[in-house]
Every structure is written in structure tokens, then in C-alpha cells.
Design a protein around this motif. Structure first.
Motif, PDB file in Angstrom:
ATOM      1  N   CYS A 275       0.785  -1.196   0.178  1.00  0.00           N
ATOM      2  CA  CYS A 275       0.079   0.164   0.139  1.00  0.00           C
ATOM      3  C   CYS A 275       0.900   1.326  -0.190  1.00  0.00           C
ATOM      4  CB  CYS A 275      -0.720   0.129   1.186  1.00  0.00           C
ATOM      5  SG  CYS A 275      -2.253  -1.294   1.233  1.00  0.00           S
TER       6      CYS A 275
ATOM      7  N   GLN B 261      -8.800  -1.250   6.835  1.00  0.00           N
ATOM      8  CA  GLN B 261      -9.223  -0.145   7.219  1.00  0.00           C
ATOM      9  C   GLN B 261      -7.978   0.616   7.894  1.00  0.00           C
ATOM     10  OE1 GLN B 261     -12.691  -0.397  10.015  1.00  0.00           O
ATOM     11  NE2 GLN B 261     -12.031   1.393  11.083  1.00  0.00           N
TER      12      GLN B 261
ATOM     13  N   MET C 167      -6.393   2.273   4.963  1.00  0.00           N
ATOM     14  CA  MET C 167      -7.129   3.266   4.669  1.00  0.00           C
ATOM     15  C   MET C 167      -6.802   4.467   5.382  1.00  0.00           C
ATOM     16  SD  MET C 167     -11.067   2.125   3.473  1.00  0.00           S
ATOM     17  CE  MET C 167     -11.126   0.860   2.392  1.00  0.00           C
TER      18      MET C 167
ATOM     19  N   ASN D  29      -4.889   6.812   2.626  1.00  0.00           N
ATOM     20  CA  ASN D  29      -6.008   7.394   2.023  1.00  0.00           C
ATOM     21  C   ASN D  29      -6.434   8.710   2.238  1.00  0.00           C
ATOM     22  OD1 ASN D  29      -6.348   5.023   0.475  1.00  0.00           O
ATOM     23  ND2 ASN D  29      -8.563   4.734   0.975  1.00  0.00           N
TER      24      ASN D  29
ATOM     25  N   PRO E 286      -8.098   8.392  -2.751  1.00  0.00           N
ATOM     26  CA  PRO E 286      -8.475   6.977  -2.698  1.00  0.00           C
ATOM     27  C   PRO E 286      -7.311   5.846  -2.882  1.00  0.00           C
ATOM     28  CG  PRO E 286      -9.958   7.620  -4.074  1.00  0.00           C
ATOM     29  CD  PRO E 286      -8.898   8.792  -3.794  1.00  0.00           C
TER      30      PRO E 286
ATOM     31  N   TYR F 244     -10.060  10.326   6.641  1.00  0.00           N
ATOM     32  CA  TYR F 244      -9.457   9.795   5.673  1.00  0.00           C
ATOM     33  C   TYR F 244     -10.666   9.313   4.524  1.00  0.00           C
ATOM     34  CZ  TYR F 244     -10.921   5.356   7.759  1.00  0.00           C
ATOM     35  OH  TYR F 244     -11.805   4.289   8.352  1.00  0.00           O
TER      36      TYR F 244
ATOM     37  N   ILE G 146     -12.549   6.723   1.783  1.00  0.00           N
ATOM     38  CA  ILE G 146     -12.924   5.267   1.755  1.00  0.00           C
ATOM     39  C   ILE G 146     -13.016   4.892   0.148  1.00  0.00           C
ATOM     40  CG2 ILE G 146     -14.549   3.620   2.159  1.00  0.00           C
ATOM     41  CD1 ILE G 146     -15.419   5.236   4.456  1.00  0.00           C
TER      42      ILE G 146
END
Length: 388
Positions: A167, A195, A198, A202, A206, A235, A237
């Protein structure tokens, strides 16, 4: 809204006459459920027995549903689709790994794939499955709240590290990652880990997308809880919303173990759940980016209508439509012709390693009412138009 999905000339523009005939032949076979079961058993046996069947598989079902055995082969397919406005999601379709060297191999493949696609506008997404990065049983143990041994805690940290490094790299390159959904009895551990990613990656765009399988009746509630967490932690989603891939397995396990099934009680309820999830997200586009992974024409039209009602541009980067390569070309290419953001899942990998994916595609087409007959009807129309 006018019906755009009947245009078979646009849908099958990239298929040669011989490729169209192969598609027609394959879907005729898939329409025969007993034949699919027999073919699946024979194919599994042949591969396990190391019989020389890979060339036959490659020339038929593999080449119809997959982009190739490696990224370079996929690039040829991706470039052709992008010429018609359809992007690609590279999907290294090896799953269910159990030992560390296999898991590391999938993780390293994800990193390599990011390097491969970083400067290619035709490939804005890559994807991985949770069970490509960690053992199913480990996810299950965490989901069920069981205490981990010292070795398992170390193993889980390796899983977390794989997610984080992939990521982080995707974030640095500006490539989004779709993380697939799997069976309910291991999914919470994966959801919680996604999560975390994210929250971390994020913040401004995204990058990390989780998958919601809306044949589960609890997914809208989960989505609302996630939304509240995003507000608290500031953040964005990303959500890929799909109907789901493990219905029979879910229902069978629930019955066998005596707990309420997590699956909606009807196809109608699943359809409503999918549309309600999509509607919730489109009503909260300040937080959500939607990847609508659907082969359902009605859900596609409904999302298009909502975009029109809200004056959302057809190419708004927060809304994507997606289908699997080899299926529903009438949706993908006709949406792209109208200017919508569309991407095809393009699986790749060694033929024998991709067989679980191919078998699932055949079984899903057989079990989903109307899917195969719709594909056949459109292929017949195009064959007639071309007078093959």
C-alpha cells in the motif's frame, strides 16, 4: 435512460470472428451444469496427475478469461481495450497460499506489478486477495477472537507488513489497490487490516479499496460504521461493491455449524442490498470512491441514472464500473463508449495456478440465473450481424 447494452457491434468490436466463435462455444458448454461439474473434476485430476492438458486449457478457457501467463502478455490485451476506452486491473490470480515462501512470492509479485503499471494509464488499478498475503486459518483465528500463539503473532505481523509495504508503494506511485473479499468467517480480520491501510494511505486520495460482498445482509451497516470512522480519522474510503462469490459455501457452512447464514434470503434482497450500498456511497461522494463491480444491467443503469440526477460527470474519477475479462463486454464497452470510467479485471498467472479462478468463473456462470443465457443471446446477435 436509453438502453445502451444491446449494441453488440461495440461490445464485441475487439473480437475476431474466431474469438467470437470460441466465446460462443465456451458459453454453450458453461450453460450445461452437469458438463461443467464433470469438466471441473476431469481438469483438476489432469493437472494434479501432470497430464499434458495445459495447451488445451490455454487455447480455450484460459485465453478467454485471462490476459496471459505474465504481465507482458497482459499488456497486449490492456492496450487493445484501452483503445476502446476500457482500462485494466491486473490481477495475479494465485490464491489460497499456505506457506511463507508462497505468500512472499505473491507479495513480491504485487510489488513487481506496481512497478510494471506505474507509468501506464491503461492500468490504473492492481488487485490482491487477502489469502495471497496470509494464511486463511490465521485470518479465521483472528476473526473469531482466538488467542494467537507467539509464532502466530509473528506470522500476523508479517502479513501486516506485506499489506503495508504494498500500500505504501502504491501510494507513492498513485496506483490504486483493490483488495478482494473472501469468506465471512475470515473477513473481519481482513476488513480491519484494510481499514488500517485506509487510515494511513487514503488521506488525500483513495489508494486502498476494500471489497463489500452485498449478498451479506450486514454490509450496509458495516459501511456506515466505516464512514463514521473515516470522519473521526479524516480519511477517504475506497469501496469495490460486488454481489459475492461464495454463496453456496457460506450457506452450507452456516447450516452445518448451526448459525444464522450471513447471506441474504433471496436474489431480490441481494440486488436491493447492492443498490442501497451504491446509493449510500453516491450520496456521500465527499468521502467515498465507488468501484461498482457488477454484471447486472439494472444496477448499472440505476447508478448511471443517479449520476445524471446529481449532475455528476460520467467520467468523475470517484466512480468506476468494472467487469471481469471475458464476460459482460456489452456492459463494459458500451459504458466506455458513453464516456464512463470502466475497467476490466484481467487475471494472469501460470495456467495451473490460475485454475481455481477459472473453475470459479465457470461455476458462477452456471449458477447465476440468466448470466450465461444473456451472454449467449448477445453472441448470437453479433454472429448474425456478422453473418458468421
Amino acid at each position: 435512460m436509453k438502453g445502451i447494452f444491446e449494441d453488440t457491434a461495440t461490445a464485441f468490436a475487439l473480437k475476431t470472428d474466431s474469438e467470437l466463435e470460441r466465446a460462443y462455444f465456451l458459453f454453450k458448454l458453461i450453460a450445461n451444469e452437469p458438463l461443467v461439474k464433470i469438466g471441473t473434476a476431469v481438469t483438476n485430476f489432469a493437472i494434479k496427475a501432470h497430464l499434458p492438458v495445459e495447451r488445451l486449457i490455454r487455447a480455450t478457457v484460459f485465453d478467454h478469461f485471462c490476459g496471459g501467463v505474465n504481465e507482458e502478455e497482459c499488456l497486449v490485451v490492456a492496450d487493445k481495450m484501452y483503445g476502446k476506452g476500457v482500462s485494466t486491473i491486473l490481477d495475479y490470480s494465485v490464491e489460497g497460499q499456505e506457506v511463507e515462501n508462497q505468500l512472499d512470492s505473491c507479495y513480491e509479485k504485487a510489488l513487481k506489478t506496481l512497478d510494471f503499471v506505474k507509468q501506464n494509464k491503461a492500468i490504473p488499478f492492481i488487485v490482491f486477495k487477502p489469502t495471497g498475503f496470509g494464511r486463511f486459518a490465521l485470518y479465521q483465528k483472528i476473526t473469531e477472537g482466538e488467542e494467537l500463539s507467539h509464532e502466530e503473532k509473528q506470522e500476523w505481523q508479517r502479513v501486516v507488513n506485506r499489506y503495508d509495504r504494498v500500500c505504501k508503494k502504491a501510494h507513492g506511485l498513485g496506483v490504486s489497490i483493490l483488495i478482494d473479499g473472501e469468506e465471512s468467517w475470515m473477513q473481519k480480520a481482513a476488513d480491519d487490516l484494510v481499514q488500517q491501510m485506509m487510515r494511513k494511505y487514503n488521506q488525500s486520495e483513495p489508494i486502498v479499496f476494500n471489497t463489500l460482498q452485498t449478498y451479506r445482509w450486514d454490509r450496509l451497516d458495516y459501511l456506515k460504521e466505516l464512514h463514521q470512522d473515516a470522519k473521526r480519522h479524516n480519511y477517504l474510503i475506497g469501496i469495490k461493491v460486488v454481489r459475492g462469490a461464495y454463496m453456496e459455501k457460506e450457506n452450507d457452512r452456516a447450516e452445518e455449524m448451526g448459525y444464522p447464514t450471513p447471506i441474504c434470503d433471496s436474489k431480490k434482497a441481494t440486488d436491493s442490498n447492492f443498490d442501497n450500498v451504491a446509493t449510500y456511497m453516491i450520496n456521500n461522494l465527499d468521502t467515498f470512491s465507488i468501484f461498482a463491480g457488477t454484471h447486472n444491467e439494472f444496477s448499472s443503469y440505476k447508478l448511471m441514472e443517479q449520476m445524471k440526477e446529481k449532475n455528476i460527470a460520467v467520467n468523475d474519477p470517484r466512480i468506476w464500473f468494472g467487469q471481469l475479462y471475458g464476460m459482460s463486454d456489452h456492459i463494459s464497452f458500451n459504458l466506455a463508449k458513453e464516456g464512463y470510467n470502466v475497467a476490466k479485471y484481467l487475471p494472469f498467472g501460470p495456467v495451473k495456478d490460475v485454475m481455481p479462478y477459472l473453475i470459479r468463473r465457470a461455476e458462477e456462470n452456471t449458477s447465476v440465473a440468466g448470466q450465461t443465457s444473456r451472454e449467449l443471446s448477445l453472441l448470437k446477435t453479433e454472429r448474425k450481424r456478422r453473418k458468421i
